[in-house]
Write a protein that holds these residues in place. Sequence first.
Motif, PDB file in Angstrom:
ATOM      1  N   PHE A  37      -4.538   9.742   4.162  1.00 21.59           N
ATOM      2  CA  PHE A  37      -3.818   8.979   3.353  1.00 21.59           C
ATOM      3  C   PHE A  37      -2.009   8.605   2.526  1.00 21.59           C
ATOM      4  N   ASN A  38      -2.239   9.748   2.113  1.00 21.01           N
ATOM      5  CA  ASN A  38      -1.368  10.065   0.976  1.00 21.01           C
ATOM      6  C   ASN A  38      -0.034  10.540   2.546  1.00 21.01           C
ATOM      7  N   TYR A  39      -0.683  11.073   2.554  1.00 16.20           N
ATOM      8  CA  TYR A  39       0.818  12.044   4.433  1.00 16.20           C
ATOM      9  C   TYR A  39       1.162  10.677   5.417  1.00 16.20           C
ATOM     10  N   ALA A  40      -0.390  10.031   5.216  1.00 16.78           N
ATOM     11  CA  ALA A  40       0.612   9.071   6.503  1.00 16.78           C
ATOM     12  C   ALA A  40       1.220   8.229   5.901  1.00 16.78           C
TER      13      ALA A  40
ATOM     14  N   GLY B  74       3.675   6.331  -5.216  1.00 15.89           N
ATOM     15  CA  GLY B  74       4.352   5.973  -6.356  1.00 15.89           C
ATOM     16  C   GLY B  74       3.728   5.964  -6.844  1.00 15.89           C
ATOM     17  N   THR B  75       3.017   7.243  -6.728  1.00 14.13           N
ATOM     18  CA  THR B  75       1.804   7.565  -7.558  1.00 14.13           C
ATOM     19  C   THR B  75       0.946   8.942  -7.616  1.00 14.13           C
ATOM     20  N   PRO B  76       0.847  10.019  -8.401  1.00 13.72           N
ATOM     21  CA  PRO B  76       0.810  11.663  -8.064  1.00 13.72           C
ATOM     22  C   PRO B  76      -0.683  11.081  -7.011  1.00 13.72           C
TER      23      PRO B  76
ATOM     24  N   ILE C 229       0.396  -0.727  -0.358  1.00 17.41           N
ATOM     25  CA  ILE C 229       0.185   0.095   0.042  1.00 17.41           C
ATOM     26  C   ILE C 229       0.690   1.220  -0.009  1.00 17.41           C
ATOM     27  N   VAL C 230       1.960   1.295   0.930  1.00 16.35           N
ATOM     28  CA  VAL C 230       3.049   2.429   0.787  1.00 16.35           C
ATOM     29  C   VAL C 230       3.632   2.835  -0.405  1.00 16.35           C
ATOM     30  N   TRP C 231       3.885   1.668  -1.200  1.00 17.96           N
ATOM     31  CA  TRP C 231       3.866   1.955  -2.609  1.00 17.96           C
ATOM     32  C   TRP C 231       3.629   2.070  -3.355  1.00 17.96           C
ATOM     33  N   VAL C 232       2.496   1.949  -3.491  1.00 16.80           N
ATOM     34  CA  VAL C 232       1.581   2.273  -4.126  1.00 16.80           C
ATOM     35  C   VAL C 232       1.340   4.265  -4.022  1.00 16.80           C
TER      36      VAL C 232
END
Lengths: 228, 261
Positions: free
Chosen positions: A104-107, A64-66, A58-61
């Motif tokens: 979610f992104n920043y976490a 890894g995406t904008p 999940i962290v990779w996705v």
Amino acid sequence: MELILEQMPVVLHSLNIGFLQTLKLFFVTLIGAIPLGLIIAFGSMSRFSPLRWLTRLIVWVVRGTPLMIQLLIIYYFPGLVLKNNWWGSGETGRFIASAVAFIFNYACYFSEIYRGGIQGVPKGQQEAGMVLGMTKSQIFFKVTLLQMIKRIVPPMSNEIITLVKDTSLARIIALQEIIWAGQAFLKGSQGISGAIWPLFFTAVYYLIFNGILTVLLGRLEQKLDYFR
Amino acid sequence: MAILEVHNIEKHFGATRVLEDISFSLEQGQALAIIGSSGSGKTTLLRCLNFLETPDQGQIVVQGKTLFDAADPDTQRESEIRKKRLHFGMVFQSFNLFPQYTALQNVTLASQLLAKEQPDFKANKANILADIEVHGKELLAQMGLADRSGHYPHQLSGGQQQRVAIARALALKPDILCFDEPTSALDPELTGEVLKVIRSLADQKTTMIIVTHEMAFARDVADQIIFMDGGVIVEQGDPHQVIEHPREERTKQFLARYAEN
């Protein structure tokens, strides 16, 4: 120049309202992502390998995406694909969708910083606590926590300053933050149209706010400078 | 009666056997030195005694009480291991002082936390904390660090840091104080001040186990010496006899290599 001065009160009023929304998104993201990041960090260090790999995937996705694509998917997916736009159509719905995407992104970014911070405290610190008869929680709170915080303050400062600017991405789903407010004067709003300077002027807000944050975070870093 | 008896300790890391059939005993007030080359299992043995590693076989008995028995899961309960650790003190090769605390705070922290668990703590809080602080200062003074109590570890030399670490271990009044190569991370000129402190502890009849590479020191200070190689005890006995007239071939080779360096 005279025209700008004439437009100034109207524009500033509008930009202030927009910046308030920017600040709201900024603080809500921090409040949500700081603890959620810790949970994700523990997941990515779990001894239970399926959980560890799922968390890392999940962290990779997410990393890894904008963020812009994540915002679009989170905002439009329920309505377009599930045929149930649970965000609603108003500003509140756009704000909640933005907050979910940002938190979610920043976490995920924070979790990697925490992981580095936790793993960066030498094992010997924990062992020294153990041989002195301390409990696990005493070791965490009295020995390792502060060392961890000291390690994560500089990278967290970086992320926090990036977050201030990233909030402008919420413009893509028409969240009425400061960029949106500045842009309104291009098309026309409150009797002003074709004015591009308000959009450029938004940069001053970001710059001043980040200036304040830099000073505050620098002070925190200094406060922790009494030990190595 | 021996204060410490170790029976048939065995320890594996995966398929590698790091300790095999380790048995020895130690009398109250005696110092035991453990020598041997790197990888011989000395450090693992100390870590087993401090419950930082769990032996696969064997027993650890302190003052007649079985603290650990590999065959008896009742002796391995997590909740009790914490208390059992207090029979042993540990001084690490890399000091492991807490960097965010002053020298004095490093010495007193664990005592304060333990005191809080006492039922009478709330009633006598001020007195108990004052006593802990006085005791901490005494220990630092005994280490020759009376004027360094307010310093943070990074403001101290390696030798001073290690002496703070010794004071920290002594603060909990362990039955047996363990040293894991206490001078190996120190510059040669700082080694002396730490060895001097350990020597004075031996003079005061502190029960100690010292893993060391300082052969002359081991010979002079220890009452008993163990030479380990490949995870087994090759030779043990009187320090002068083992170091000056070793019986075993492996001990002779080890000491000869040492004399060359």
